[in-house]
Design an enzyme around this catalytic site. Sequence first.
Site, PDB file in Angstrom:
ATOM      1  N   HIS A 133       0.866  -1.192   0.000  1.00  0.00           N
ATOM      2  CA  HIS A 133       0.000   0.000   0.000  1.00  0.00           C
ATOM      3  C   HIS A 133       0.903   1.243   0.000  1.00  0.00           C
ATOM      4  CE1 HIS A 133      -2.756   3.121   1.385  1.00  0.00           C
ATOM      5  NE2 HIS A 133      -3.724   2.355   0.929  1.00  0.00           N
ATOM      6  N   GLU A 135       0.749   4.071   1.387  1.00  0.00           N
ATOM      7  CA  GLU A 135       1.038   4.674   2.696  1.00  0.00           C
ATOM      8  C   GLU A 135       2.139   3.902   3.419  1.00  0.00           C
ATOM      9  OE1 GLU A 135      -2.293   5.362   5.438  1.00  0.00           O
ATOM     10  OE2 GLU A 135      -0.858   5.300   7.104  1.00  0.00           O
ATOM     11  N   ASN A 234      -9.288   1.947   3.396  1.00  0.00           N
ATOM     12  CA  ASN A 234     -10.315   2.183   4.422  1.00  0.00           C
ATOM     13  C   ASN A 234     -11.696   1.717   3.937  1.00  0.00           C
ATOM     14  OD1 ASN A 234     -12.170   4.778   4.014  1.00  0.00           O
ATOM     15  ND2 ASN A 234     -10.190   5.191   3.051  1.00  0.00           N
TER      16      ASN A 234
HETATM   17  S1  SF4 Z   1      -8.273   8.433   5.871  1.00  0.00           S
HETATM   18 FE1  SF4 Z   1      -8.242  10.638   5.578  1.00  0.00          FE
HETATM   19  S2  SF4 Z   1      -7.842  11.553   7.612  1.00  0.00           S
HETATM   20 FE2  SF4 Z   1      -7.344   9.356   7.680  1.00  0.00          FE
HETATM   21  S3  SF4 Z   1      -5.139   9.346   7.292  1.00  0.00           S
HETATM   22 FE3  SF4 Z   1      -6.157   8.976   5.315  1.00  0.00          FE
HETATM   23  S4  SF4 Z   1      -6.355  10.997   4.422  1.00  0.00           S
HETATM   24 FE4  SF4 Z   1      -5.877  11.299   6.579  1.00  0.00          FE
END
Ligand code: SF4
Length: 320
Positions: A133, A135, A234
């Site tokens: 990923h 991130e 997410n």
């Molecule tokens: S989901 Fe949104 S608030 Fe959470 S880390 Fe990622 S960009 Fe930032």
Amino acid sequence: MTMEQTKPPLTLYLAAPRGFCAGVDRAIKIVELALQKWGAPVYVRHEIVHNKYVVDSLREQGAVFVEELDECPDDRPVIFSAHGVPKSVPATAKQREMVFVDATCPLVSKVHMEAARHHAEGLQLVMIGHAGHPEVLGTMGQLPEGEVILVETVGDVADLTPRDPGRLAFITQTTLSVDDTAQIVAALQARFPGIIGPAREDICYATTNRQAAVKAIAPKIDALLVIGAQNSSNSKRLVEVGRASGCAYSQLVLRADQIDWRAIDGVRHVGVTAGASAPEVLIDEVIDAFRARYDVAVEIVETAQENIEFKVPRVLRETA
Ligand code: SF4
């Protein structure tokens, strides 16, 4: 009898909060402001946020999406996505004297700083996250190779071979399942009692709130639709939370045309939520698609209110 009266009744339970978070909102604003300030094309390294609708609409405005910096010319601005980038990326941009704007979400940057602080204290890091990923690549890329070990599951914890089991800290990806992560943290703490970490994990407020709203809706519904992209961590976690909370039919859909109407035939209680990178217009589209087939009652299930807003970087504030 009118057509309207022949439609079967259906209740849509809309999760609140859902959809855009402050980090996504800021990242999109950064690209729009950069286009305003510097004109097109503005290059964006990686999808600015994981949503095709958002990416396509920015592309129409003049953004050019690339995967690596070497696909960008020296003389055009480049934006780094909300997921964050390894340290080597801004370093290369600086070397090439490029104009660059970092749209990394401040909550991801916070994890980068945590990692740097632990490393400065001589600790080796364990990162809980999903391999590959962006991130995770960005966060692991804050430290030299070998300084961050990735674990994805409770099972991985048993296989860890840290340099010094007594000198460890952990960090997490911001968009994980709260419940799964708690189990991995517990396994880490059981195996390495001295491990240092955040109070619980680094999962952000938006991820936590959206998962809590799904848990609140789950007992009321027979089907859950999560509006989001396949590569949105997410959003995928929301599908899993839906299933784990008792809603066996929990599906990820990019937009209304992906709804499998046959699969939900006969269902009268449907939950709708959206990942942090899905715009509200796609949720409206889904509600309209239901209205075309059913006599719809909408119920909002609110479990939290969000008033967080992140400032855009200084270089774009005047334009804003
Ligand atoms: S989901 Fe949104 S608030 Fe959470 S880390 Fe990622 S960009 Fe930032």
